[in-house]
Scaffold this active site. Sequence first.
Site, PDB file in Angstrom:
ATOM      1  CG  ASP A   9       4.819  -0.110  -3.358  1.00 59.87           C
ATOM      2  OD1 ASP A   9       3.597   0.103  -3.423  1.00 59.87           O
ATOM      3  OD2 ASP A   9       5.484   0.098  -2.323  1.00 59.87           O
ATOM      4  CG  ASP A  11       2.319   4.986  -1.063  1.00 58.85           C
ATOM      5  OD1 ASP A  11       2.375   5.986  -1.794  1.00 58.85           O
ATOM      6  OD2 ASP A  11       1.256   4.453  -0.710  1.00 58.85           O
TER       7      ASP A  11
END
Length: 177
Positions: A9, A11
């Site tokens: 991922d 963020d």
Amino acid sequence: MKKKTIAVDMDGVLADIEASLIECYNKECGTAISRESIQGLSEEDAFHGRTILRGILNSENFFRTLPVMPDAVESLRQLQENFEIFIVSAATEFPMSLHEKIGWLGEHFPFISWENIILCGSKRIINTDYMIDDHSKNLDYCIGKPIMFTAFHNINQTHHLRVNNWKEVLETLEKTL
């Protein structure tokens, strides 16, 4: 021999979105919240509602200027030796972020091929051997081994293997080799 795959991922895992959210929120609202004061709160509770939060996340250059998480660049370089890395971000909720995220990755992670960048809505379709994310909503659907990256909003969740930083990610994944 085919390398195992990792979905990473952006963020909250590669990009320190917490620091920028806190800074922007405090500036906009005249508050003084800190990382410590929001531990265990949802994003909506920490930033008092979705409206202000969405406004910050939709502001120009927000995603383009996020700081890189400590040790993230070096760790991904090291992991690439034994794994195929895919950067997976549920970015389509914030359409302005698409261009910004591509630029951010090009600046900070130029060794990740455009073919290994997936900007999507739901991550339920992602089929990798491992997924590193800070949201249970993504990890709960992980077909492979889910790895939760610690963030203020997931600190009280215990149903996934947890790592607190990139050094722990390396330690965890090196055990699988």
